[in-house]
Design a protein around this motif. Structure first.
Motif, PDB file in Angstrom:
ATOM      1  N   PHE A  54       0.833  -1.199   0.000  1.00  0.00           N
ATOM      2  CA  PHE A  54       0.000   0.000   0.000  1.00  0.00           C
ATOM      3  C   PHE A  54       0.870   1.253   0.000  1.00  0.00           C
ATOM      4  N   GLY A  55       1.739   1.366   1.007  1.00  0.00           N
ATOM      5  CA  GLY A  55       2.591   2.544   1.094  1.00  0.00           C
ATOM      6  C   GLY A  55       3.630   2.626  -0.015  1.00  0.00           C
ATOM      7  N   GLY A  56       4.128   1.484  -0.450  1.00  0.00           N
ATOM      8  CA  GLY A  56       5.216   1.477  -1.431  1.00  0.00           C
ATOM      9  C   GLY A  56       4.802   1.857  -2.831  1.00  0.00           C
ATOM     10  N   PHE A  57       3.558   1.605  -3.211  1.00  0.00           N
ATOM     11  CA  PHE A  57       3.146   1.818  -4.594  1.00  0.00           C
ATOM     12  C   PHE A  57       2.196   3.004  -4.784  1.00  0.00           C
ATOM     13  N   LEU A  58       1.975   3.813  -3.739  1.00  0.00           N
ATOM     14  CA  LEU A  58       1.027   4.915  -3.856  1.00  0.00           C
ATOM     15  C   LEU A  58       1.471   5.973  -4.875  1.00  0.00           C
ATOM     16  N   LEU A  59       2.735   6.352  -4.838  1.00  0.00           N
ATOM     17  CA  LEU A  59       3.205   7.370  -5.790  1.00  0.00           C
ATOM     18  C   LEU A  59       3.086   6.874  -7.226  1.00  0.00           C
ATOM     19  N   LEU A  60       3.481   5.628  -7.449  1.00  0.00           N
ATOM     20  CA  LEU A  60       3.382   5.056  -8.791  1.00  0.00           C
ATOM     21  C   LEU A  60       1.923   4.970  -9.217  1.00  0.00           C
ATOM     22  N   GLY A  61       1.040   4.595  -8.284  1.00  0.00           N
ATOM     23  CA  GLY A  61      -0.380   4.528  -8.603  1.00  0.00           C
ATOM     24  C   GLY A  61      -0.943   5.885  -8.963  1.00  0.00           C
ATOM     25  N   GLY A  62      -0.511   6.918  -8.258  1.00  0.00           N
ATOM     26  CA  GLY A  62      -1.000   8.260  -8.545  1.00  0.00           C
ATOM     27  C   GLY A  62      -0.587   8.757  -9.906  1.00  0.00           C
ATOM     28  N   ARG A  63       0.665   8.566 -10.274  1.00  0.00           N
ATOM     29  CA  ARG A  63       1.117   9.056 -11.582  1.00  0.00           C
ATOM     30  C   ARG A  63       0.524   8.229 -12.712  1.00  0.00           C
ATOM     31  N   THR A  64       0.395   6.930 -12.516  1.00  0.00           N
ATOM     32  CA  THR A  64      -0.220   6.094 -13.544  1.00  0.00           C
ATOM     33  C   THR A  64      -1.666   6.508 -13.781  1.00  0.00           C
ATOM     34  N   ALA A  65      -2.369   6.872 -12.714  1.00  0.00           N
ATOM     35  CA  ALA A  65      -3.746   7.351 -12.870  1.00  0.00           C
ATOM     36  C   ALA A  65      -3.785   8.635 -13.680  1.00  0.00           C
ATOM     37  N   ASP A  66      -2.826   9.537 -13.465  1.00  0.00           N
ATOM     38  CA  ASP A  66      -2.758  10.769 -14.242  1.00  0.00           C
ATOM     39  C   ASP A  66      -2.608  10.477 -15.727  1.00  0.00           C
ATOM     40  N   LEU A  67      -1.808   9.471 -16.050  1.00  0.00           N
ATOM     41  CA  LEU A  67      -1.456   9.225 -17.447  1.00  0.00           C
ATOM     42  C   LEU A  67      -2.438   8.309 -18.168  1.00  0.00           C
ATOM     43  N   LEU A  68      -2.946   7.302 -17.487  1.00  0.00           N
ATOM     44  CA  LEU A  68      -3.799   6.317 -18.152  1.00  0.00           C
ATOM     45  C   LEU A  68      -5.294   6.596 -17.988  1.00  0.00           C
ATOM     46  N   GLY A  69      -5.637   7.466 -17.061  1.00  0.00           N
ATOM     47  CA  GLY A  69      -7.046   7.735 -16.800  1.00  0.00           C
ATOM     48  C   GLY A  69      -7.377   7.373 -15.367  1.00  0.00           C
ATOM     49  N   ARG A  70      -7.958   8.331 -14.643  1.00  0.00           N
ATOM     50  CA  ARG A  70      -8.190   8.102 -13.220  1.00  0.00           C
ATOM     51  C   ARG A  70      -9.298   7.093 -12.972  1.00  0.00           C
ATOM     52  N   ARG A  71     -10.391   7.192 -13.732  1.00  0.00           N
ATOM     53  CA  ARG A  71     -11.447   6.203 -13.528  1.00  0.00           C
ATOM     54  C   ARG A  71     -10.969   4.824 -13.927  1.00  0.00           C
ATOM     55  N   ARG A  72     -10.209   4.732 -14.987  1.00  0.00           N
ATOM     56  CA  ARG A  72      -9.686   3.446 -15.432  1.00  0.00           C
ATOM     57  C   ARG A  72      -8.801   2.830 -14.362  1.00  0.00           C
ATOM     58  N   MET A  73      -7.933   3.648 -13.762  1.00  0.00           N
ATOM     59  CA  MET A  73      -7.033   3.145 -12.719  1.00  0.00           C
ATOM     60  C   MET A  73      -7.814   2.798 -11.459  1.00  0.00           C
ATOM     61  N   PHE A  74      -8.793   3.632 -11.119  1.00  0.00           N
ATOM     62  CA  PHE A  74      -9.644   3.357  -9.965  1.00  0.00           C
ATOM     63  C   PHE A  74     -10.362   2.021 -10.130  1.00  0.00           C
ATOM     64  N   THR A  75     -10.901   1.781 -11.316  1.00  0.00           N
ATOM     65  CA  THR A  75     -11.635   0.540 -11.580  1.00  0.00           C
ATOM     66  C   THR A  75     -10.711  -0.670 -11.498  1.00  0.00           C
ATOM     67  N   ALA A  76      -9.527  -0.554 -12.100  1.00  0.00           N
ATOM     68  CA  ALA A  76      -8.577  -1.661 -12.066  1.00  0.00           C
ATOM     69  C   ALA A  76      -8.131  -1.964 -10.636  1.00  0.00           C
ATOM     70  N   GLY A  77      -7.831  -0.904  -9.868  1.00  0.00           N
ATOM     71  CA  GLY A  77      -7.410  -1.103  -8.487  1.00  0.00           C
ATOM     72  C   GLY A  77      -8.512  -1.700  -7.635  1.00  0.00           C
ATOM     73  N   LEU A  78      -9.754  -1.231  -7.855  1.00  0.00           N
ATOM     74  CA  LEU A  78     -10.881  -1.748  -7.082  1.00  0.00           C
ATOM     75  C   LEU A  78     -11.136  -3.218  -7.417  1.00  0.00           C
ATOM     76  N   ALA A  79     -10.987  -3.574  -8.699  1.00  0.00           N
ATOM     77  CA  ALA A  79     -11.174  -4.971  -9.096  1.00  0.00           C
ATOM     78  C   ALA A  79     -10.116  -5.861  -8.441  1.00  0.00           C
ATOM     79  N   LEU A  80      -8.867  -5.402  -8.430  1.00  0.00           N
ATOM     80  CA  LEU A  80      -7.802  -6.182  -7.794  1.00  0.00           C
ATOM     81  C   LEU A  80      -8.046  -6.298  -6.289  1.00  0.00           C
ATOM     82  N   PHE A  81      -8.425  -5.203  -5.654  1.00  0.00           N
ATOM     83  CA  PHE A  81      -8.680  -5.207  -4.216  1.00  0.00           C
ATOM     84  C   PHE A  81      -9.814  -6.172  -3.872  1.00  0.00           C
ATOM     85  N   THR A  82     -10.879  -6.157  -4.658  1.00  0.00           N
ATOM     86  CA  THR A  82     -12.039  -7.016  -4.401  1.00  0.00           C
ATOM     87  C   THR A  82     -11.692  -8.486  -4.612  1.00  0.00           C
TER      88      THR A  82
END
Length: 504
Positions: free
Chosen positions: A76-104
């Motif tokens: 969680f703590g280690g990948f937050l920065l990478l997750g934030g920048r990837t969301a900026d570049l690939l699409g925030r809803r897309r990244m949110f959906t992918a992360g939520l699917a993995l979490f679930t």
């Protein structure tokens, strides 16, 4: 106007163009995003009170139980920065959906786990999913509401969700463990995550950084070396700190890991200073309020999460509270935080981020220090109710920290700024828990060696750890007053201009 990936941005859209989901009813989208945030915040501590049960059912060695918590915290703590920048570049809803699917999906796997090793691996994947969900969700919130009172209201509620998530997590963990069984701690995520996944495309808008000139290649330049160095540094730091209470702070392994993390962090700064499209633009730290809010967020995580950890151990090991009773006790903190969320948001808007933040840290730190007076044979109403209600004022810190960390941040940096404040709090929490554990264990061992009773020795150790947590919390007060500016549109605009006028 069209985004990098071809989606339409309603700002500047032709008249009559249908608005994307979430732009006409932003509060409906906000509700869904806040539920997902609450779910990830709850999961930080929901397993704590269930650890003894997990150890029995899955045949954990006592020394391995901490990995159920640590595996989540590391990824969680280690990948937050990478997750934030990837969301900026690939699409925030897309990244949110992918992360939520993995979490679930990882939550479902945790619920079905039949071995300790499998559970630990799946907890790590849960943390990875949460690292994608949080910064994407917060940056979507930021872009749905214009800077000012409306955004402050949204971020105020967001801060209250974060403040209450930890305490409600302890309550939910205790209730589910006692009345349903430990797998339902994770089944709860499956239900909530599944419903959220069904609704996300209907109610949440997409947003992606639009590069200057609209060049696709320019907008999607990545910083692989920066990603490797900062993620490696964060993962090593969190791992070393989480293991230090067990192997020792001066052990060779701890020192080597911390030194390696420092080297990687230094390399990251050098890389970012030279990169054309840096993962973490160093110009963001020219925003004084952002830098100060992150510093306070780090100290907040260290003091408050350490306090919850130590307080939970005190109630279970000294007062012999059940998991359910422990959770109900912490509910006082969460409910107080919810009640104070509205006044905090109003004060931030009408007064300043700095003053509310400083007041919140003063009251929270004082509440933690008050808890050091709880005796070995005390009771909740006589000894804990007062400190718990007072530390509910932590909402007055979470809310201004969430707002201040995004003051003056442009749309292109929303994801990384969101990931940065989340990283600050999570790393602070990891360090705070590790330090508090070390202090408590050392003091308890010393008292036992002097012939003190077990309950007295444990209580003495917990008191000393709470002193550390309280003083760390109070140390955030001068940081807030010196580094954080008042929140006004003029100051925010001035800071933004200063940050963007200079190269990365």
């Amino acid at each position: 106007m069209t985004s990098v990936d071809g989606r339409t941005d309603t700002r500047g859209a032709a008249p009559g163009t249908p608005a994307p989901p979430g732009t006409q009813r932003p509060w409906r989208a906000f509700a869904l995003l806040a539920v997902a945030y609450f779910m990830t915040a709850v999961d930080l501590l929901i397993v704590n009170v269930a650890l003894p049960t997990l150890g029995t059912k899955l045949h954990f060695a006592e020394s391995d139980l901490q990995w159920v918590v640590t595996a989540y915290a590391i990824t969680f703590g280690g990948f937050l920065l990478l997750g934030g920048r990837t969301a900026d570049l690939l699409g925030r809803r897309r990244m949110f959906t992918a992360g939520l699917a993995l979490f679930t999906a990882a939550s479902l796997a945790c619920a079905l786990a039949t071995s300790g090793t499998f559970l630990i691996v799946m907890r790590g994947l849960q943390g990875l999913g949460a690292a994608a969900v949080l910064p994407a969700a917060l940056s979507i919130v930021m872009n749905m509401f214009p800077e000012g009172a409306e955004r402050n209201k949204a971020l105020g509620i967001w801060g209250a969700v974060g403040a209450s998530g930890a305490t409600f997590g302890v309550l939910a963990g205790g209730a589910l463990t006692r009345y349903a069984g430990w797998p339902y701690i994770f089944y709860l995520n499956v239900v909530i995550g599944g419903v959220a996944l069904l609704l996300v495309r209907r109610v949440v808008p997409e947003s992606t950084v639009v590069p200057e000139g609209g060049q696709l290649a320019a907008g999607r330049r990545y910083d692989p070396l920066g990603a490797v160095t900062v993620t490696g540094a964060l993962v090593l730091a969190v791992y070393a700190i989480s293991q230090a209470p067990t192997v020792g702070w001066t052990a060779a392994r701890t020192l080597v890991l911390l030194a390696s993390a420092a080297v990687l962090l230094a390399a990251f700064v050098v890389v970012e200073a030279r990169a054309q499209a840096p993962l973490l633009p160093l110009r963001l730290f020219r925003l004084k309020t952002l830098a100060g809010s992150n510093a306070v967020g780090f100290l907040l995580g260290a003091s408050f999460y350490g306090y919850i950890f130590i307080g939970t151990l005190y109630m279970q090991q000294v007062l012999h509270y059940s998991a359910m009773t422990t959770g109900l006790a912490w509910l006082t903190v969460g409910l107080t935080g919810v009640v104070l969320a509205g006044p905090a948001q109003i004060l931030v808007t009408r007064a300043s981020v700095r003053l509310v933040m400083a007041a919140g840290m003063t009251l929270t730190g004082a509440g933690i220090l008050w808890a050091t007076q709880a005796p070995a044979h005390g009771g909740f109403l006589a000894n804990l109710a007062g400190p718990f209600f007072l530390t509910g004022t932590v909402t007055w810190v979470f809310i201004p920290v969430s707002i201040g960390a995004l003051v003056g941040v442009t749309e292109r940096d929303a994801g990384i700024a969101s990931g940065l404040i989340d990283s600050s709090q999570q790393l602070g929490g990891a360090i705070g828990i590790a330090v508090a554990s070390t202090v408590a264990a050392a003091r308890s061992r010393a008292m036992l060696g002097h012939g003190r009773a077990a309950a007295d020795a444990l209580t003495g150790g917990f008191h000393q750890a709470l002193w550390v947590c309280g003083l760390v919390g109070l140390a955030a007060v001068p940081v807030a007053l010196l580094l954080v500016r008042g929140l006004s549109n003029t100051e925010a605009g001035t800071e933004a201009e200063a940050a963007t006028a200079l190269p990365d």
